[in-house]
Write a protein that holds these residues in place. Structure first.
Motif, mmCIF file in Angstrom:
data_model
loop_
_atom_site.group_PDB
_atom_site.id
_atom_site.type_symbol
_atom_site.label_atom_id
_atom_site.label_comp_id
_atom_site.label_asym_id
_atom_site.label_seq_id
_atom_site.Cartn_x
_atom_site.Cartn_y
_atom_site.Cartn_z
ATOM 1 N N HIS A 140 -4.450 -10.299 -47.694
ATOM 2 C CA HIS A 140 -3.496 -9.256 -47.379
ATOM 3 C C HIS A 140 -4.118 -8.238 -46.166
ATOM 4 C CE1 HIS A 140 -1.830 -10.710 -51.007
ATOM 5 N NE2 HIS A 140 -1.006 -9.837 -51.260
ATOM 6 N N GLU A 141 -2.871 -7.642 -45.621
ATOM 7 C CA GLU A 141 -3.086 -6.669 -44.622
ATOM 8 C C GLU A 141 -4.353 -5.533 -45.264
ATOM 9 O OE1 GLU A 141 0.542 -4.857 -43.647
ATOM 10 O OE2 GLU A 141 0.858 -6.726 -42.344
ATOM 11 N N ASN A 142 -5.296 -5.098 -44.602
ATOM 12 C CA ASN A 142 -5.853 -4.113 -44.763
ATOM 13 C C ASN A 142 -7.041 -4.674 -45.971
ATOM 14 O OD1 ASN A 142 -5.474 -2.223 -42.844
ATOM 15 N ND2 ASN A 142 -3.512 -1.736 -43.984
ATOM 16 N N ASP A 143 -7.050 -5.633 -46.310
ATOM 17 C CA ASP A 143 -7.806 -6.178 -47.349
ATOM 18 C C ASP A 143 -9.570 -5.637 -47.193
ATOM 19 O OD1 ASP A 143 -6.637 -7.115 -49.505
ATOM 20 O OD2 ASP A 143 -6.565 -9.182 -48.925
ATOM 21 N N THR A 144 -10.302 -5.543 -48.221
ATOM 22 C CA THR A 144 -11.837 -5.290 -47.918
ATOM 23 C C THR A 144 -12.254 -6.705 -48.478
ATOM 24 O OG1 THR A 144 -11.773 -3.003 -48.782
ATOM 25 C CG2 THR A 144 -13.646 -4.371 -49.057
ATOM 26 N N VAL A 145 -12.815 -7.272 -47.358
ATOM 27 C CA VAL A 145 -13.533 -8.551 -47.528
ATOM 28 C C VAL A 145 -14.816 -8.753 -47.549
ATOM 29 C CG1 VAL A 145 -11.235 -9.286 -46.402
ATOM 30 C CG2 VAL A 145 -13.294 -8.896 -45.018
ATOM 31 N N TYR A 146 -15.313 -9.848 -48.219
ATOM 32 C CA TYR A 146 -16.786 -10.260 -48.040
ATOM 33 C C TYR A 146 -17.050 -11.162 -47.043
ATOM 34 C CZ TYR A 146 -16.911 -7.774 -52.427
ATOM 35 O OH TYR A 146 -16.863 -6.672 -53.343
ATOM 36 N N VAL A 147 -17.921 -10.878 -46.167
ATOM 37 C CA VAL A 147 -18.344 -11.726 -45.145
ATOM 38 C C VAL A 147 -19.869 -12.342 -45.486
ATOM 39 C CG1 VAL A 147 -18.573 -12.046 -42.620
ATOM 40 C CG2 VAL A 147 -17.064 -10.109 -43.731
ATOM 41 N N GLU A 148 -20.352 -13.687 -45.217
ATOM 42 C CA GLU A 148 -21.376 -14.232 -45.166
ATOM 43 C C GLU A 148 -21.774 -15.090 -44.207
ATOM 44 O OE1 GLU A 148 -21.679 -17.085 -48.332
ATOM 45 O OE2 GLU A 148 -21.662 -15.504 -50.086
ATOM 46 N N LYS A 149 -23.047 -15.044 -43.581
ATOM 47 C CA LYS A 149 -23.594 -15.851 -42.544
ATOM 48 C C LYS A 149 -24.713 -16.417 -42.847
ATOM 49 C CE LYS A 149 -23.998 -14.820 -37.721
ATOM 50 N NZ LYS A 149 -25.229 -15.037 -36.942
#
Ligand code: NAD
Ligand code: ZN
Length: 669
Positions: A368-377
């Motif tokens: 969704h717009e402006n979501d807080t997301v989790y990022v992995e690398k």
């Protein structure tokens, strides 16, 4: 939860997990994250414990996820190939030790190993020779992938050193190194193929390919970590591994023998810091009881050994805000959605963008717009979004809707059935596609034009001086000199290299055209089998599929390309400018036309020559090597272990099989 509710939930979970397993193991295309998978599996384990009346041997809690693919022969394992119990905390490692101490008296030594994140394999050796390689399958039987495994350089076909038993099995993991993975994905995106999600899926997908010569090019690696058999050197796992190393196996040197569980825990901590520097992916540490006698005493559960466990590292993950989703248009028209993120530090780099790959990924994440997301690398170049923090989503936030029209030229996008990506079909009028095609045309592996970079192409395009690649050959000095940062010298250099490009061999020109799915390797194959563009342009779908390594998807794309009037025109112009559109046949003293007119299929493994050498021999003597058996096949050149489906087809069509020796006799060798 009451009994009836539990029953419903258990069945629901089992159904979901079966599907996820299939996507993960068989299709090599996971549809949820590992973490979410493990959470669902744990929920099912708990429910089955609470409600044992619903126990079922076929539950995903009781069986290893199966990777069986019916295109291969299935072979029963002599010793079952199981999974490993997972832990995520120090406490669970201590519980593991407590369980062991209940059954075993005295001190227990442990061996700590990397938990390689690839696909498991079991290799059988007889008298020092590799005789069979089988995947884990359903744990009881697996797929015979010997031909593919033989292409992996780190797997010894013949052992060296002394003291290996007459017969034994060795198990390990087939992996795709990060470097190979990154360049493979770059190449795939370049020719319009969907990228692999991670090195694990790339490794398992590659191992299950039908064509060993493609497998060979993918440069897989294999690390070995367990020796089995009646006559193995010692009753200690660790020292057996050291022996295996002496026989020529790639046994990791970072394996450690630990005297107690404290040393194990220290090892886990140490590698949490160091694991980013490894050339291949790992997702944790495996802890094994060193003594084989103790291993036997401890035994197995239905799904995993009691003498080993894995500790999984939590992937380094950070949360940040999604600013917006933008869409990139590649040179083949393929659309890649990109998440633009509020800048955040992750594994030593600043992350501002993450690839979303395609519409399905956005939908699965329910972004969704402006979501807080989790990022992995991981070791992959592009970071990925692995989840959304729902508690931080505002009630008004709108779902991200995939675009219907090209962001660059506004043409309605298309998505072919069964394909992951959307495309902008406006090939001739969509600026990034036009520029991208020209950039590809002049790139190193294509025409390799000197002095022309992305910026110059951009300027030439903006000024209307080139509209497609043919425009390059109409450029004059007067066109180039007035451009920004250009002078007489650089203009001459560019014109010179354009002139020189007329000598670039046909296969590279073919690659330069940028036909979808025709990468450098495919172009080489095509040029060899169909040595001129005129012939290629009039080849039918059936004729193209006959060419070794050319599948339906590539063939269709070629036919489609040449049926387009614009391309026909372009090719005609390139011919007029003098580009090489035919292969120069190199005469060879040893060649003959003995096999002229014959279409020969190769299958099985051979003693005197490799498959590639046999292919070359066929061509050298005027024959054609084709990938699959059809009415038009002349005969099958069969080695050892020709697949039963191939044999059945041969018989059905009343065709002959010739042995390696018979074939060599035909051509006088
Ligand atoms: N995302 C999804 O849809 C999905 C679906 C199915 C499974 N999964 C993931 O896969 C896991 C289950 O997979 P699994 O059964 O292969 O278990 P696993 O990967 O957790 O552990 C078992 C495997 O570890 C490998 N291994 C690596 N290094 C080893 C070493 N040094 N010694 C012994 N074995 C070693 C072996 O191949 C063995 O088969 C799940 O927990 C989940 O995380 C994800
Ligand atoms: Zn467009």
């Amino acid at each position: 939860m009451n009994q009836a509710e539990a029953k419903v939930r258990i069945e629901e979970l089992r159904g979901q997990l079966h599907t996820y397993n299939h996507n993960y193991y068989v299709l090599s295309q996971p549809s949820i994250s590992d973490y979410d998978f493990d959470m669902l599996l744990n929920e099912l384990i708990d429910l089955e414990k609470q409600f044992p009346e619903f126990n079922d041997q076929n539950s995903p809690t009781q069986r290893v996820g199966s990777d069986i693919n019916l295109e291969f022969n299935q072979v029963e394992h002599k010793y079952p190939m199981l999974s490993l119990g997972n832990t995520y905390s120090e406490e669970e490692i201590r519980d593991f030790e407590t369980r062991i101490k209940k059954l075993i008296d005295g001190d227990v030594e442990y061996v700590c190993e990397m938990k390689y994140d690839g696909t498991s394999i079991s290799l059988t050796y007889e008298k020092g020779k590799l005789v069979q390689a089988v995947t884990r399958g359903d744990g009881v039987k697996g797929d015979d992938v010997t031909a593919n495994v033989k292409t992996i350089r780190s797997v010894p076909l013949q052992l060296s050193g002394k003291g290996f038993p007459d017969e034994f099995e060795i198990r390990g993991e087939i992996l795709m190194p990060f470097e190979v993975f990154n360049s493979l994905n770059e190449e795939r995106e370049e020719i319009g193929e969907a990228a692999f999600a991670n090195p694990r899926n790339a490794a398992s997908g590659t191992l299950k390919m039908q064509n060993s010569s493609i497998v060979a090019k993918r440069k897989l690696d294999c690390y070995l970590y367990y020796l089995l058999g009646k006559e193995i050197p010692t009753r200690n796992h660790y020292s057996n591994l050291q022996s295996a190393k002496d026989w020529g196996f790639k046994v990791p040197s970072n394996t450690k023998l630990c005297k107690n569980i404290e040393e194990v825990i220290a090892f886990i901590k140490e590698w949490d810091e160091k694991r980013d520097d490894l050339p291949v992916p790992i997702d944790g540490i495996v802890i094994k009881v060193n003594s084989l006698d103790m291993q036997e005493e401890l035994g197995f559960t239905a799904k995993s050994p009691r003498w080993a466990i894995s500790y999984k590292y939590k992937a380094e993950r950070v949360s940040t805000k999604l600013e917006k989703v933008t869409y990139q248009v590649g040179r083949t028209g393929s659309i890649t959605p990109v998440a633009n993120l509020e800048a955040v530090q992750l594994a030593g780099t600043t992350v501002k963008r993450a690839s979303l790959h395609n519409a399905d990924i956005i939908q699965n994440l329910d972004l969704h717009e402006n979501d807080t997301v989790y990022v992995e690398k991981g070791g992959e170049i592009i970071p990925k979004i692995v989840g959304v923090e729902l508690s931080e989503r505002s009630a008004e936030a709108k779902r991200i809707e995939y675009i219907d029209n090209c962001p660059e030229c506004n043409t309605a996008l298309v998505r072919k059935e069964g394909e992951a990506n959307h495309y902008c079909p406006n090939e001739m009028g969509c600026p990034p596609q036009i520029k991208g095609k020209i950039e590809h045309f002049i790139s190193r592996r294509a025409l390799d034009l000197d002095g022309l970079g992305e910026e110059t192409i951009d300027l030439l395009f903006q000024k209307g001086l080139i509209k497609d690649v043919s425009g390059l050959f109409r450029l004059t000095k007067e066109d180039i000199v007035p451009l920004d940062r250009m002078g007489d010298k650089s203009a001459e250099r560019i014109l010179n290299s354009i002139e020189n490009s007329k000598q670039v061999p046909y296969e590279r020109v073919l690659y330069a055209l940028g036909i979808r799915y025709v990468g450098a390797t495919v172009a080489k194959k095509l040029a060899k089998a169909i040595p001129s563009i005129d012939k290629l342009a009039t080849s039918t779908l059936e004729e193209l599929i006959e060419v070794d390594e050319i599948g339906g998807k590539i063939a269709e794309s070629i036919v489609e390309y040449f049926s387009n009037e614009y391309h026909q025109n372009l090719v005609a112009q390139l011919k007029e400018f003098g580009l090489q559109l035919e292969k120069k046949i190199v005469e060879d003293e040893n060649s003959s036309n003995t096999l002229e007119g014959l279409s020969i299929v190769i299958s099985g493994s051979f003693n005197k020559y490799s498959r590639d050498e046999l292919k070359d021999l066929i061509e050298l003597h005027g024959g054609k090597n084709v990938g699959s058996i059809s009415k038009k096949t002349s005969f099958l050149l069969g080695g050892e272990k020709v697949g039963p489906s191939k044999l059945a087809k041969l018989e059905k069509l009343g065709l002959e099989m010739k042995s390696e020796d018979e074939f060599l006799k035909m051509i006088g060798l």
